[in-house]
Design an enzyme around this catalytic site. Structure first.
Site, PDB file in Angstrom:
ATOM      1  N   ARG A  18      33.772  54.081  47.334  1.00 12.46           N
ATOM      2  CA  ARG A  18      34.426  53.316  46.259  1.00 12.46           C
ATOM      3  C   ARG A  18      35.330  54.187  45.385  1.00 12.46           C
ATOM      4  O   ARG A  18      35.461  53.942  44.184  1.00 12.46           O
ATOM      5  CB  ARG A  18      33.380  52.590  45.405  1.00 12.46           C
ATOM      6  CG  ARG A  18      32.610  51.514  46.135  1.00 12.46           C
ATOM      7  CD  ARG A  18      31.611  50.838  45.216  1.00 12.46           C
ATOM      8  NE  ARG A  18      30.586  51.775  44.794  1.00 12.46           N
ATOM      9  CZ  ARG A  18      29.796  51.626  43.738  1.00 12.46           C
ATOM     10  NH1 ARG A  18      29.927  50.552  42.980  1.00 12.46           N
ATOM     11  NH2 ARG A  18      28.885  52.522  43.424  1.00 12.46           N
ATOM     12  N   SER A 422      23.862  36.652  33.832  1.00  9.29           N
ATOM     13  CA  SER A 422      23.854  38.108  33.703  1.00  9.29           C
ATOM     14  C   SER A 422      24.514  38.551  32.406  1.00  9.29           C
ATOM     15  O   SER A 422      25.423  37.902  31.901  1.00  9.29           O
ATOM     16  CB  SER A 422      24.567  38.748  34.891  1.00  9.29           C
ATOM     17  OG  SER A 422      25.913  38.309  34.959  1.00  9.29           O
ATOM     18  N   TRP A 550      27.309  35.196  51.430  1.00  8.37           N
ATOM     19  CA  TRP A 550      27.631  36.511  50.868  1.00  8.37           C
ATOM     20  C   TRP A 550      26.846  37.632  51.534  1.00  8.37           C
ATOM     21  O   TRP A 550      26.775  38.742  51.013  1.00  8.37           O
ATOM     22  CB  TRP A 550      27.411  36.512  49.358  1.00  8.37           C
ATOM     23  CG  TRP A 550      28.505  35.771  48.635  1.00  8.37           C
ATOM     24  CD1 TRP A 550      29.604  35.171  49.187  1.00  8.37           C
ATOM     25  CD2 TRP A 550      28.610  35.564  47.223  1.00  8.37           C
ATOM     26  NE1 TRP A 550      30.378  34.599  48.220  1.00  8.37           N
ATOM     27  CE2 TRP A 550      29.801  34.821  47.003  1.00  8.37           C
ATOM     28  CE3 TRP A 550      27.830  35.926  46.124  1.00  8.37           C
ATOM     29  CZ2 TRP A 550      30.210  34.435  45.724  1.00  8.37           C
ATOM     30  CZ3 TRP A 550      28.239  35.544  44.855  1.00  8.37           C
ATOM     31  CH2 TRP A 550      29.412  34.811  44.664  1.00  8.37           C
ATOM     32  N   HIS A 630      25.014  26.838  39.613  1.00  6.59           N
ATOM     33  CA  HIS A 630      26.315  27.330  39.138  1.00  6.59           C
ATOM     34  C   HIS A 630      27.239  27.550  40.322  1.00  6.59           C
ATOM     35  O   HIS A 630      26.812  27.997  41.386  1.00  6.59           O
ATOM     36  CB  HIS A 630      26.148  28.646  38.369  1.00  6.59           C
ATOM     37  CG  HIS A 630      27.452  29.296  38.012  1.00  6.59           C
ATOM     38  ND1 HIS A 630      28.318  28.738  37.097  1.00  6.59           N
ATOM     39  CD2 HIS A 630      28.052  30.426  38.461  1.00  6.59           C
ATOM     40  CE1 HIS A 630      29.387  29.510  36.997  1.00  6.59           C
ATOM     41  NE2 HIS A 630      29.260  30.534  37.814  1.00  6.59           N
ATOM     42  N   CYS A 632      31.497  28.876  41.241  1.00  5.98           N
ATOM     43  CA  CYS A 632      32.651  29.532  40.633  1.00  5.98           C
ATOM     44  C   CYS A 632      33.797  29.697  41.612  1.00  5.98           C
ATOM     45  O   CYS A 632      33.626  29.529  42.815  1.00  5.98           O
ATOM     46  CB  CYS A 632      32.261  30.889  40.049  1.00  5.98           C
ATOM     47  SG  CYS A 632      31.618  32.075  41.218  1.00  5.98           S
ATOM     48  N   GLU A 654      32.873  27.127  37.033  1.00  8.93           N
ATOM     49  CA  GLU A 654      33.964  27.930  36.481  1.00  8.93           C
ATOM     50  C   GLU A 654      35.260  27.135  36.523  1.00  8.93           C
ATOM     51  O   GLU A 654      35.666  26.647  37.569  1.00  8.93           O
ATOM     52  CB  GLU A 654      34.139  29.215  37.289  1.00  8.93           C
ATOM     53  CG  GLU A 654      35.324  30.019  36.823  1.00  8.93           C
ATOM     54  CD  GLU A 654      35.611  31.199  37.715  1.00  8.93           C
ATOM     55  OE1 GLU A 654      36.591  31.894  37.442  1.00  8.93           O
ATOM     56  OE2 GLU A 654      34.862  31.415  38.668  1.00  8.93           O
ATOM     57  N   HIS A 683      36.438  36.982  33.198  1.00 11.40           N
ATOM     58  CA  HIS A 683      37.029  38.065  33.989  1.00 11.40           C
ATOM     59  C   HIS A 683      38.071  38.851  33.201  1.00 11.40           C
ATOM     60  O   HIS A 683      38.602  39.846  33.689  1.00 11.40           O
ATOM     61  CB  HIS A 683      37.646  37.498  35.267  1.00 11.40           C
ATOM     62  CG  HIS A 683      36.667  36.750  36.105  1.00 11.40           C
ATOM     63  ND1 HIS A 683      36.546  35.376  36.051  1.00 11.40           N
ATOM     64  CD2 HIS A 683      35.741  37.182  36.987  1.00 11.40           C
ATOM     65  CE1 HIS A 683      35.585  35.001  36.876  1.00 11.40           C
ATOM     66  NE2 HIS A 683      35.089  36.076  37.456  1.00 11.40           N
TER      67      HIS A 683
END
Length: 742
Positions: A18, A422, A550, A630, A632, A654, A683
């Site tokens: 990364r 979160s 995911w 939820h 998004c 979202e 974001h």
């Protein structure tokens, strides 16, 4: 005999560890200069190019590397700048502000890239003056040449770029025609610089609506033919089947097809004679979206079939390798699973093995990969039996009855407020988790830290005045990886990172075996948080559809079977939370929409399976237990009825970056369940104003019954700074308090 060539559509930007993400975030935090950022990214780009050269690719992509997003790069290339950001120098700082927003302006919308977990920045056409303004693509092509890399430029094509855009008064066709001279100018600059061919990505041509684009597509590529550049263009399609007969009729030099995710249709079209042999076929035979090693013997058979119908063949991944991690080299994995894996670098090795075998009769590498694949396949990962029929797939009572019991139990006010789950993962949080994972601190020390952080944030939420609280998820590095670490049948890598959006990276777990819940996953932290407050604290879980979408899924079982295995595991955790006294349980499904197949013929079955899995995970609770979910980043129009069918007591969605466009989707459905439409964009570091939140609430209440409406941010707050979160949530609560007085 035809000589086989190899190529690639794109390579991961992140770096093996990364490095890309760390450099960009350091620049945002003003820890490094722009010159230091540029040098780090140049070094990483060089490393990517030379790595691909090492595997003897005949042509290596440039233009796939970006500081944020390749669609945003294309917007800046053509001066498609959002009106609120116009008048500034077009540079990297402008690019970052468009993507992230700043104190004065909101960011551009963030949307899923087809049915992947990558997100692009939506181009905005309001009051723009298109022109070629920043040809970074040419600069990167020349840089590759300076390294003696045989490169081909990559650019998203005009049909796809415009279709993924929003705003402006021109029609779709008019926008495309506006851009054609600009594309021509860019193509000519690249050809003049020595480009042998240009990869033009047109994945929009594999979608349901592709036939309606055929006239303008033909007009566009006929324009390029008249300009003398069409023969240098290779149209790449991926993620699904394409209309090959139409594509073959276009005056371009080559066509790229996906032979992995096309359900076998592209090969059938080839064998039916729909491919124009005067073109080069770029065959996507190595899976660019999953991490399993190829059945290399089957790939050779496929190549032999394609050779019977082509004169020039280039083999490549099925899509950009952006969607998989960089390399297995840094992993320490059990051989039983590790032998079955292939990341981006290993996929290049597979291409090289096939090239060597077919061109040079060199079978050494091919035989090694074939034996490795066979060893992996000879193992058994199907060991468990499941009783799917014994678990409820519908709630005991209808929503109208459940909500009465829930309201008596929860006693929530008008327009209840909550967050998505979160809270900020500070450097301290990340350090403690890393120290614990690396056994530098004891379990007791880590548990004490987590409890202190949970207690601190429970108090923060109470002080702000939120109605339904969360424990903050400080023990979780990622909402899917966390469950992958705790459920049987998952493998979590150390460096298996992929880009989700901007500098946001995720490390999808790998599902290799049967999934099973063996012990409580989240109960301790949630129960502790609830012990600190009289307000309800939500249990926070990730749903089965999202965990599957995911993760890198196993391919030896049908998706539905794996999804339902995960659903049973989540159901066990839901019941454990309920038994521990948790009154509100959120089972997030942010990835439900993104997994929707690109072709509508598969939609009904996908949604039916998704709804059933969610209900399998959530329907066993008592009526008085409130189930939230939820979602998004999604365009919900296609799935609004499925969302209703989930029968969640409350769904939060979202919407902030779409400026409330989602509300239109509710005009044709009588949505009679609880719902919260995100009222500000998490974001962006920008703090919303009270007026902006009030406007968002008012607009939502035009379509949604007030008694059903919740107020919340649009997504989790993990990536924001603590002060940003406190300030934004304070504004949100104050706006709601004022609204309650009306």
């Amino acid at each position: 005999m035809t000589t086989i060539k190899t190529s690639n559509l794109g390579f991961p930007r992140l770096g093996r560890k990364r490095e890309w993400k760390k450099a960009i975030e350091s620049y945002w935090a003003k820890k490094i200069s722009k010159e230091e950022l540029d040098q780090t990214l140049t070094d990483l780009h060089k490393e990517n190019l030379l790595l691909q050269k090492y595997y003897h690719l005949d042509s290596i992509p440039v233009g796939d590397f970006s500081l944020y997003d390749h669609i945003l790069d294309t917007s800046l290339l053509f001066n498609i700048i959002p009106e609120r950001f116009q008048g500034r120098t077009i540079d990297d700082d402008l690019l970052f502000d468009i993507a992230r927003g700043n104190k004065d302006h909101v960011a551009s919308a963030l949307i899923k890239w087809f049915n992947t977990n990558y997100h692009y920045i939506v181009p905005e056409w309001d009051n723009v003056e298109p022109k070629v303004s920043r040809n970074v693509l040419l600069d990167r092509f020349k840089y590759a040449q300076s390294l003696n890399v045989n490169a081909h430029p990559v650019i998203v094509g005009p049909i796809t770029f415009v279709k993924l855009s929003k705003g402006g008064h021109q029609t779709f066709e008019e926008k495309v025609k506006t851009l054609l001279p600009l594309y021509k100018e860019v193509f000519e600059s690249l050809i003049d610089a020595g480009a042998e061919y240009i990869q033009v990505d047109e994945p929009i041509l594999v979608t349901d609506d592709s036939e309606s684009y055929e006239n303008i597509t033909r007009e566009a590529y006929d324009y390029f033919e008249k300009a003398g550049v069409a023969k240098k263009l290779v149209i790449q399609t991926y993620f699904e089947r394409a209309h090959l007969k139409f594509l073959s009729s276009l005056p371009v030099g080559g066509l790229g097809l996906d032979f992995v995710h096309d359900n076998g249709y592209n090969l059938k079209q080839i064998e039916a004679g729909d491919f124009d042999k005067s073109k080069t076929l770029y065959a996507g035979i190595i899976d660019g979206r999953n991490v399993w090693a190829s059945d290399i013997e089957a790939k050779k058979v496929l190549i032999d079939k394609l050779l019977a119908h082509t004169n020039e063949l280039v083999i490549q991944p099925s899509s950009s390798l952006l969607h998989v991690p960089v390399s297995l080299d840094d992993e320490t994995l059990d051989t039983s699973v590790g032998e079955g894996l292939s990341f981006a670098t290993e996929k290049l090795d597979e291409l090289d093995a096939l090239r060597r075998l077919l061109n040079q009769n060199d079978s050494v590498k091919y035989d090694k990969l074939k034996a490795r694949y066979e060893r992996f396949q000879n193992q058994s990962f199907k060991n468990l039996d499941y009783d799917f029929e014994s678990v409820r797939t519908s709630r005991q009572s209808p929503f109208a009855q459940r909500i009465e019991q829930q309201q008596k139990r929860l006693n929530l006010p008008d327009l209840p407020t909550t967050t998505i789950g979160s809270f900020p993962q500070s450097r301290e949080v990340r350090k403690y988790r890393a120290d614990w994972k690396n056994k530098r601190i004891t379990d007791e020390a880590y548990e004490t830290f987590l409890k202190n952080e949970i207690a601190r944030w429970i108090k923060i939420q109470e002080d702000i005045g939120l109605d339904v609280l969360v424990h903050g998820e400080f023990e979780r590095n990622d909402m899917v990886e966390f469950f992958g670490e705790k459920l049987q049948g998952f493998l979590v890598t150390k460096f298996g990172w992929v880009q989700s959006y901007g500098s946001r990276a995720v490390k999808p777990p790998i599902i290799y075996g049967d999934v099973k819940w063996t012990a409580p996953l989240t109960v301790d932290e949630t129960v502790y948080a609830q012990s600190l407050t009289d307000k309800p604290v939500k249990g926070m879980l990730t749903g089965p559809v999202t965990i599957l979408n995911w993760s890198f899924e196993r391919v030896d079982l049908p998706r539905k079977v794996v999804q339902d295995q995960i659903a049973l595991a989540i159901n066990e955790e839901v019941l454990a939370l309920e038994a521990a006294g948790i009154k509100v349980i959120q089972v997030d499904e942010p990835a439900l929409r993104e997994g929707l197949p690109l072709r509508s013929e598969y939609h009904e079955q996908y949604l039916k399976d998704a709804v059933l899995s969610f209900k399998l995970a959530t329907s066993s609770v008592r009526d008085e237990t409130q189930i939230h979910t939820h979602m998004c980043y999604s365009q919900f129009g296609q799935i609004i009825h499925a969302i209703h069918d989930l029968d969640a007591d409350v769904i939060s969605i979202e919407t902030s970056r779409s400026h409330g466009d989602l509300i239109k989707d509710f005009e044709d459905i009588n949505y009679d369940l609880g719902i919260g439409l995100g009222v500000y964009d998490i974001h962006s570091p920008r703090i919303p104003t009270k007026e902006e939140i009030t406007t968002a609430i008012n607009r939502s209440l035009q379509q949604i019954d007030r008694s059903l409406f919740w107020v919340n941010p649009d997504c989790g707050l993990k990536t924001r700074k603590e002060e940003e979160v406190k300030d934004a949530l304070t504004v949100l609560v104050n706006a709601v308090k004022a609204k309650r007085q009306e």
